[in-house]
Design an enzyme around this catalytic site. Structure first.
Site, PDB file in Angstrom:
ATOM      1  N   HIS A 105      92.764 124.543  75.551  1.00  0.00           N
ATOM      2  CA  HIS A 105      91.475 125.085  75.945  1.00  0.00           C
ATOM      3  C   HIS A 105      91.220 124.886  77.437  1.00  0.00           C
ATOM      4  O   HIS A 105      90.667 125.741  78.110  1.00  0.00           O
ATOM      5  CB  HIS A 105      90.354 124.383  75.171  1.00  0.00           C
ATOM      6  CG  HIS A 105      90.176 124.935  73.796  1.00  0.00           C
ATOM      7  ND1 HIS A 105      89.710 124.173  72.745  1.00  0.00           N
ATOM      8  CD2 HIS A 105      90.384 126.165  73.300  1.00  0.00           C
ATOM      9  CE1 HIS A 105      89.645 124.930  71.663  1.00  0.00           C
ATOM     10  NE2 HIS A 105      90.054 126.131  71.976  1.00  0.00           N
ATOM     11  N   ARG A 116      97.764 147.403  74.076  1.00  0.00           N
ATOM     12  CA  ARG A 116      98.319 146.688  72.920  1.00  0.00           C
ATOM     13  C   ARG A 116      97.402 146.881  71.721  1.00  0.00           C
ATOM     14  O   ARG A 116      96.466 146.108  71.519  1.00  0.00           O
ATOM     15  CB  ARG A 116      98.424 145.200  73.229  1.00  0.00           C
ATOM     16  CG  ARG A 116      99.362 144.840  74.348  1.00  0.00           C
ATOM     17  CD  ARG A 116      99.427 143.318  74.466  1.00  0.00           C
ATOM     18  NE  ARG A 116     100.620 142.907  75.152  1.00  0.00           N
ATOM     19  CZ  ARG A 116     100.656 142.570  76.442  1.00  0.00           C
ATOM     20  NH1 ARG A 116      99.546 142.601  77.152  1.00  0.00           N
ATOM     21  NH2 ARG A 116     101.783 142.190  76.987  1.00  0.00           N
ATOM     22  N   GLU A 156     113.230 147.515  74.576  1.00  0.00           N
ATOM     23  CA  GLU A 156     113.157 146.055  74.485  1.00  0.00           C
ATOM     24  C   GLU A 156     114.315 145.493  73.676  1.00  0.00           C
ATOM     25  O   GLU A 156     114.577 144.301  73.686  1.00  0.00           O
ATOM     26  CB  GLU A 156     111.805 145.603  73.905  1.00  0.00           C
ATOM     27  CG  GLU A 156     111.215 146.581  72.936  1.00  0.00           C
ATOM     28  CD  GLU A 156     109.761 146.338  72.582  1.00  0.00           C
ATOM     29  OE1 GLU A 156     109.182 145.326  73.006  1.00  0.00           O
ATOM     30  OE2 GLU A 156     109.231 147.163  71.828  1.00  0.00           O
ATOM     31  N   CYS A 202     106.667 147.031  81.657  1.00  0.00           N
ATOM     32  CA  CYS A 202     105.354 146.500  81.283  1.00  0.00           C
ATOM     33  C   CYS A 202     105.439 145.041  80.842  1.00  0.00           C
ATOM     34  O   CYS A 202     104.495 144.474  80.339  1.00  0.00           O
ATOM     35  CB  CYS A 202     104.702 147.353  80.202  1.00  0.00           C
ATOM     36  SG  CYS A 202     105.615 147.377  78.661  1.00  0.00           S
TER      37      CYS A 202
END
Lengths: 202, 785
Positions: free
Chosen positions: B444, B550, B679, B747
């Site tokens: 966090h 996405r 990919e 990307c």
């Protein structure tokens, strides 16, 4: 090799059980059938009578100890402790290591869960052993002694934590809410087992 | 004829029961019966080995029925089956029938030559006559056998279970768990939660610590039982909370930190990209709180001190929550942890038994942190740091001090872990950077610091034990850490910092201009987008469009597949916010990104499994519906579509045929360019076969590097092997060559590194889709090519 350490472990546990048999039976009287101490004492006496030195290794000795408990304890602790020791023996590492012993103990706990179908929170020995193994694994990087000490501490905390629980397995479950307020005898004796391990196995 | 084994704690009881049953049939018609009961004539107990012997003695090909009393008889009988010949074990049935009634029914039925199944059924129905006679309706035949504690126990007062499937992207971690706990607060009801999928629990829903340690991940089934006067109200509230994903509904994208792609950085200062190079003395914090000088009082004193310390920390955390903006939830979760009744009970018990408050705090907090540390999910595991942060604050409060504010002279903060409270309190003007020695990249604290434009290096063990005041330099780009650099190196770092800084400032002034190489070739610099916020950030940063939307993250919080209209609306919104063309990647589920509405069936190796377009072959309707949404969006804003994880040209032919069908649904279909993601190394190696099938290619360098080097980037021990090398350059070059004049984009993360821009453009890449904060920097890098 032999089974010196495992032999010492069982001897220590047998002594603990013997010295505390009345206390265990008394806990069991409150929420069960008043036989845990005497049953375990009978079984562990038989285990203590085994000659650890005669076994090729600790794994073989622990498996035999487990079988001995199965036929001599009589109560539910027979198959439960028997399964535990047989699984621990079966998974015992060739070379002693903190990680290897952790794997073996984990196999034992899984055996108990499989056998007794208890979950954490059911007021059984699983409530003590589960956190013990979590603590063991967390401390395993610091060596066997540290891991066993951490396990013994967590086991005792887990044992203490069974007091307010309502039993959901075994004879005590027939008592329902009335089982709350008494420490679970199985969690109590299994803590002795892990404490004995911490004194002998490292 | 089947054999029968009678297992009982008491030998006398078993023998008497057998005697009773045998009276029912003639001696020559009786089945073989053996008793395995008691340890001896008078000692109660059961013995698995004796049961195994009895089973073997009466075994025949017709099978064996085992009748038993209670408790250990069941465990021992089950164990006995592991001791007998496996073939025998196969034909042994352990009956849940009541012993006496069941045995009588079994002996009578067996004597007729009935099968094992028939005998077992009769035995189980052995209570029927008694039930009928007594008019008892609660125990119908075959149910509620005498030894079933789960249903017979008066302790089973939980009531029926309500089950929901967890849809939160990171499961029920501290924040949603806190929402659940606080949502149920104030009701007089006991709510017990279980993770049905993992078989964990029950956990008391009053305890955030307990709930979070159920390890509930997306897709796991959470079951809840309710008891007490307000049980019904509790169930209502629980369902209401579940319906909003425990407060995370619709915020999934804003709330999901991914290490590879931090959210947009809200920085007013254009040079504060989180990539700035800094050089400053170390300020070491987070060493253990020294409580040696603590002098414990009486048990009552300790209780009081603990309460004041908790109140002080709670007030501080509440204040942080009020000013933390989007990170508010982190502090709300900490507030809830402070109110955890288990923690409070444990501390109270410790101080009551004479423990000093400091010891009690260390013990109890460590136990809770250990629960988190034991979890396997890395995201949940890192929540342990929230606990350690609270522990530290409480200990400091007990010692009568607070965290010493970092000095106003510029420094680099060195901590074991960066907790959220510390991160939120940092002044970016003085804390120029942070180095953690053990923390991971998804804590966090890292999220909070990054969102404030402070560069953070995580998990740098070499900084452990660094002395206060040691000069440190960090370059978050390549992740360089300089420890006590010499004068010459310091000059280099300063030079680097200055040029990085002026570059950022200069770049910002030209962020909205097109990026042309020195030869005048236009390279599009676009933004990777996973939320509307990213689109806004991209527009501000000067992105020429989006080279990657996405969708699986955009719609990750949807439990059922969003319909075409929903998808189209979201895409149009993004296209309008960005004000430039967007490239929509079709669903790319699998691997590390499961989709709630697509089932995954536990592949042994999901990264090599049914990912991306491969999964769409199994869910063609889901795929077609997404294409409908994309086509609908394309009627309003400029859109391209691309397919992820293609390996074989046949896959593209199939995907295009689905798209053709969808386009045919429109009388006047919009124009829509179609591309593939490269990919999988095979796609690059066969680029010349793909090029004629599509309009463009986009190289996902993260996966391409991972598959080319056989390295999991999340695995610190091998991650370095996946760094850019000629292997990747060769595959990119092959793709660019094969695609000729057709656009080739990158990307993946490599595109976001301005130091690699020249290489990529040189290989022939024509579009770079990057993290929004670095758009301007990458544009500048293009201008230098």
């Amino acid at each position: 090799m032999g089974a010196d350490k495992a032999g010492a472990w069982m001897a220590d546990f047998a002594a603990q059980i013997h010295d505390n048999a009345d206390m265990l039976t008394d806990l069991d009287r409150q929420i069960g059938d008043a036989d845990h101490g005497s049953n375990m004492d009978r079984g562990m006496k038989a285990v203590a009578a085994l000659a650890a030195a005669d076994f090729p290794d600790s794994g073989a000795f622990l498996k035999k100890a487990g079988m001995t408990l199965v036929s001599t304890v009589g109560g539910a602790s027979g198959p439960l402790y028997g399964t535990f020791l047989m699984r621990v023996g079966g998974a015992w590492p060739v070379e002693d290591s903190a990680e290897g012993i952790g794997v073996a103990l984990r196999a034992g706990l899984e055996g108990i869960i499989q056998r007794g179908k208890a979950e954490v929170g059911d007021k059984t020995m699983v409530d003590a052993l589960t956190p013990a193994l979590v603590a063991y694994d967390a401390a395993a990087g610091e060596g066997t002694q540290a891991a066993l000490d951490a396990a013994a501490k967590a086991c005792a905390e887990g044992r203490d934590g069974t007091t307010p629980l309502v039993a959901r397995k075994g004879r005590a479950s027939y008592l329902g809410e009335r089982s709350a307020g008494t420490q679970d005898p199985g969690a109590t004796s299994v803590t002795m087992l892990i404490e004995a391990a911490a004194r002998t196995l490292a | 004829m089947i054999g029968i084994v009678v297992v009982s704690h008491s030998r006398a009881l078993a023998e008497a029961a057998v005697g009773l049953a045998e009276e029912m049939v003639a001696a020559d018609a009786r089945p073989a019966i053996r008793v395995a009961a008691g340890l001896d004539e008078t000692t109660f107990g059961t013995d698995a080995t004796a049961i195994a012997e009895a089973v073997t003695a009466v075994d025949s090909t017709d099978g064996v029925l085992v009748l038993l009393d209670l408790g250990s008889a069941i465990l021992s009988a089950e164990m006995a089956l592991e001791f007998v010949d496996p073939e025998t074990a196969e034909r042994v049935r352990i009956s849940p029938a009541p012993l006496v009634e069941g045995l009588v029914a079994a002996v009578v039925t067996a004597s007729t030559g009935a099968t094992l199944t028939e005998v077992a059924a009769e035995a189980e129905g052995g209570l029927a006559a008694k039930v009928e006679h007594l008019g008892e309706t609660t125990a119908p035949p075959g149910e509620a056998p005498s030894g079933a504690p789960d249903t017979a126990s008066p302790g089973a007062v939980e009531g029926p279970a309500t089950e929901v499937v967890v849809r939160n992207p990171h499961g029920l971690h501290a924040r949603p768990a806190a929402a659940l706990v606080s949502g149920l607060r104030g009701l007089d009801a006991t709510v017990l939660l279980r993770n049905v999928t993992l078989g964990k629990g029950p956990a008391d829903a009053r305890s955030v610590g307990k709930v979070a340690t159920l390890g509930l991940l997306p897709g796991h089934t959470l079951s809840a039982t309710f008891s007490g006067p307000d049980a019904d109200a509790a169930r209502e509230r629980f369902l209401g909370l579940a319906a909003t994903d425990f407060g995370e509904s619709g915020v999934a994208t804003a709330d999901v930190p991914t290490p590879a792609e931090p959210g947009p950085s809200s920085t007013a200062d254009p040079s504060r990209t989180g990539r700035q190079v800094v050089l400053a003395p170390a300020l070491v914090r987070g060493a253990a709180v020294d409580t040696a000088s603590y002098s414990p009082g009486t048990a009552t004193d300790e209780k009081g001190r603990l309460e004041s310390a908790f109140a002080a920390v709670a007030a501080h955390v509440t204040e942080l929550a009020a000013t933390a903006g989007p990170q508010r939830g982190i502090f709300e979760a900490q507030e809830a942890l402070l109110g955890d009744p288990y923690l409070a009970d444990g501390l109270a018990a410790d101080t009551a038994s004479g423990s000093p408050a400091t010891d009690a705090v260390r013990t109890r907090f460590a136990a809770v942190a250990a629960d988190f540390d034991a979890l396997t999910d890395p995201y949940l595991r890192e929540r342990g740091q929230d606990i350690r942060s609270l522990e530290r604050q409480v200990l400091l409060a007990l010692m009568g001090t607070t965290e010493q504010a970092p000095s106003d002279t510029p420094h680099i903060l060195v901590v074991d872990e960066l907790d959220a409270a510390t991160a939120a309190g940092l002044d970016p003007a003085t804390t120029l950077g942070v180095v953690t020695t053990t923390g991971g990249a998804t804590g966090h604290g890292v999220i909070v610091a990054s969102s404030r434009g402070i560069p953070v290096l995580t998990g740098r063990s070499e900084a452990q034990g660094v002395a206060e005041g040691t000069l440190l330099g960090i370059d978050p780009g390549p992740g360089t850490l300089w420890l006590a650099p010499d004068a010459a190196t310091q000059d280099t770092i300063r030079g680097l910092a200055e040029s990085r800084n002026s570059e950022a400032t200069a770049a910002a002034t030209r962020a909205h201009d097109p990026a042309l190489t020195t030869e005048g070739r236009r390279v599009l610099v676009e933004a990777n987008i996973a939320s509307l916020a990213d689109a806004t950030a991209g527009a501000t940063a000067g992105a020429d469009g989006s080279g990657l939307v996405r969708t699986e993250i955009l719609f990750a919080h949807h439990v059922t597949g969003p319909n075409a209209a929903t998808q189209a609306a979201a895409l149009v919104e993004i296209g309008k916010a960005l004000g430039a063309p967007i490239t929509v990647r079709t669903w790319d589920p699998g691997g590390d990104k499961p989709l709630a509405f697509l089932e995954t069936d536990g592949e042994a190796n999901p990264m090599l499994g049914e990912r991306g377009l491969r999964a769409m072959r199994r869910y063609p309707d889901v795929f077609a519906e997404q294409l409908r949404g994309i086509v609908a969006a394309a009627r309003e804003v400029p859109v391209r579509v691309m397919f992820p994880m293609v390996t074989d040209p046949d896959e593209v032919v199939w995907a295009r045929s689905v798209l053709t069908d969808v386009l045919a649904e429109h009388p006047d279909p919009p124009s829509l360019e179609v591309g593939i993601m490269v990919e999988v190394p095979a796609a690059a190696l066969r680029a010349d076969e793909f090029a004629p099938l599509v309009d463009f290619a986009s190289i996902g360098t993260n996966d391409l590097a991972q598959y080319t080097t056989a390295v999991d980037r999340g695995n610190g021990r091998v991650a370095a092997l996946s760094r850019p090398s000629s292997a990747i350059w060769a595959l990119i070059f092959m793709t660019c060559t094969a695609f000729g004049d057709k656009p080739v984009a990158v990307c993946g993360d490599l595109a976001s590194d301005p130091d690699l821009t020249a290489t990529l453009v040189g290989l022939g890449v024509s579009e770079l889709s990057v993290r929004p904060p670095v758009v301007a920097l990458v544009k500048e890098a293009v201008r230098r090519v």
